[in-house]
Design a protein around this motif. Structure first.
Motif: not given
Length: 355
Positions: A7-9, A247-250, A287-293, A332-338
């Motif tokens: 998800c994106m919060e 955010k992604g779940e292990i 559970a997050l991949g190149r199709q998403d980000v 796990i939480d991640f910051n993002v670029d544009y």
């Protein structure tokens, strides 16, 4: 019911704060701000947060996104040069459009006449970035032809810098925009209401006080959503850089070697991967991949986590050196670029939550 991952919060208060801060700094220089909504697909809660922060119009490259925003009481601006095939919807759903092709503007005038309206346009001038815009030596002739169209109102002139060619706004190119504005006033009698001097890459000249006083409009997206100017990629002091968190779940966590075993060929994307032998490591799969980000634009908030790579659906992390004991089911939480934000907000597989 709990959140569904990935998800994106989105922190809407931080969006409003960033908008208000940037709008205030621009207003000190006599500059109004169009809020650019394309990177987050014009999701209405975020748009409303920007409107609350003081933008004077919403600007997007996609007609579908302008349609989303039709009920909002604020001018709608089409940023991308219109397609002739979508002229009807340009007139119906945008109050202003950016243009550089006479043939398209002629069609817009024809459609506007049928709809009983006058369509406002901003003429784009190419000052060297080589994306959209009329080349300077053609601007007078093209403008004279446009002025003969009965259902077009040329309300402004603008330019785009940095987005394609990486050309940084400076005294020379922004000064040239002002010169062209003055030339058109003298030669064809147009006194533009809007002089649009670019996007978030022009903000550094607002902050250091060197932006030409004639410029009265900027289109701001990235600086609002990510808290940074885009000429030099610097954080804007006073703005938040973490309004968006992915955010992604292990789904798996195990001790494994750091180098695959066997003959290495191409991966799922046609690349031949390279690996550094770090021995046995604690590896987590999210559970997050190149199709998403865009994984190159993701940055774990836990600085002791390293992103090793990803397939379409799996993000591989080295969590060996983290002080936290991660387990299956942890997030796990991640910051993002544009670029990462753009892909994640576009993906239907990434859930969106607002706080």
């Amino acid at each position: 019911m709990g959140k569904k991952y990935p998800c994106m919060e989105v922190d809407l208060n931080k969006i409003t704060h960033n908008t208000r801060f940037i709008v205030s700094k621009c207003k000190e220089k006599g500059i109004d701000v169009f809020g650019v909504t394309k990177v987050f697909c014009a999701n209405i809660p975020i748009v409303k947060a920007m409107i609350k922060g003081g933008i004077v119009g919403v600007a997007d490259a996609r007609i579908k996104n302008l349609i989303k925003m039709q009920e909002l009481p604020i001018p709608k601006v089409l940023l991308r040069i219109p397609e002739i095939s979508e002229a009807y919807n340009v007139i119906k759903y945008s109050d202003i459009s950016f243009n550089s092709e006479y043939k398209t503007i002629e069609k817009l005038s024809e459609v506007a006449a049928k709809q009983g309206s006058i369509h406002k346009i901003i003429l784009m001038v190419d000052l060297g970035d080589l994306r959209e815009g009329i080349w300077e030596n053609n601007i007078v002739a093209v403008t004279k032809k446009i002025m003969k169209l009965s259902n077009i109102d040329v309300i402004g002139i603008g330019t785009n810098l940095t987005c394609y060619g990486g050309i940084i706004p400076n005294d020379d190119n922004l000064g040239e925009l002002v010169n062209i504005k003055n030339m058109l006033k003298n030669e064809v009698g147009l006194d533009f209401k809007i002089i649009s001097g670019g996007n978030s890459s022009s903000l550094y000249k607002v902050f250091d006080g060197t932006i030409p006083k004639e410029i009265n409009n900027l289109r701001i997206g990235e600086a609002i959503v990510l808290g940074r100017e885009t000429a030099y990629g610097k954080h804007i002091e006073g703005c938040y850089c973490d309004a968006f968190t992915i955010k992604g779940e292990i789904v798996e966590i195990k001790q494994k070697p750091s180098v695959p075993i066997g003959t290495i060929g191409k991966d799922a994307f046609g690349n031949i991967p390279h690996f550094e032998d770090k021995g046995i490591m604690k590896r987590a799969i999210v559970a997050l991949g190149r199709q998403d980000v865009n994984i190159d634009g993701m940055f774990p908030y836990d600085k002791n986590i390293e992103i090793l790579g990803a397939s379409s659906d799996h993000l591989i992390l080295d969590v060996t050196n983290s002080y936290k004991e991660y387990n299956v089911g942890d997030v796990i939480d991640f910051n993002v670029d544009y670029g990462c934000l753009l892909r994640a907000m576009t993906s239907e597989y990434v859930n969106k939550y607002y706080k």
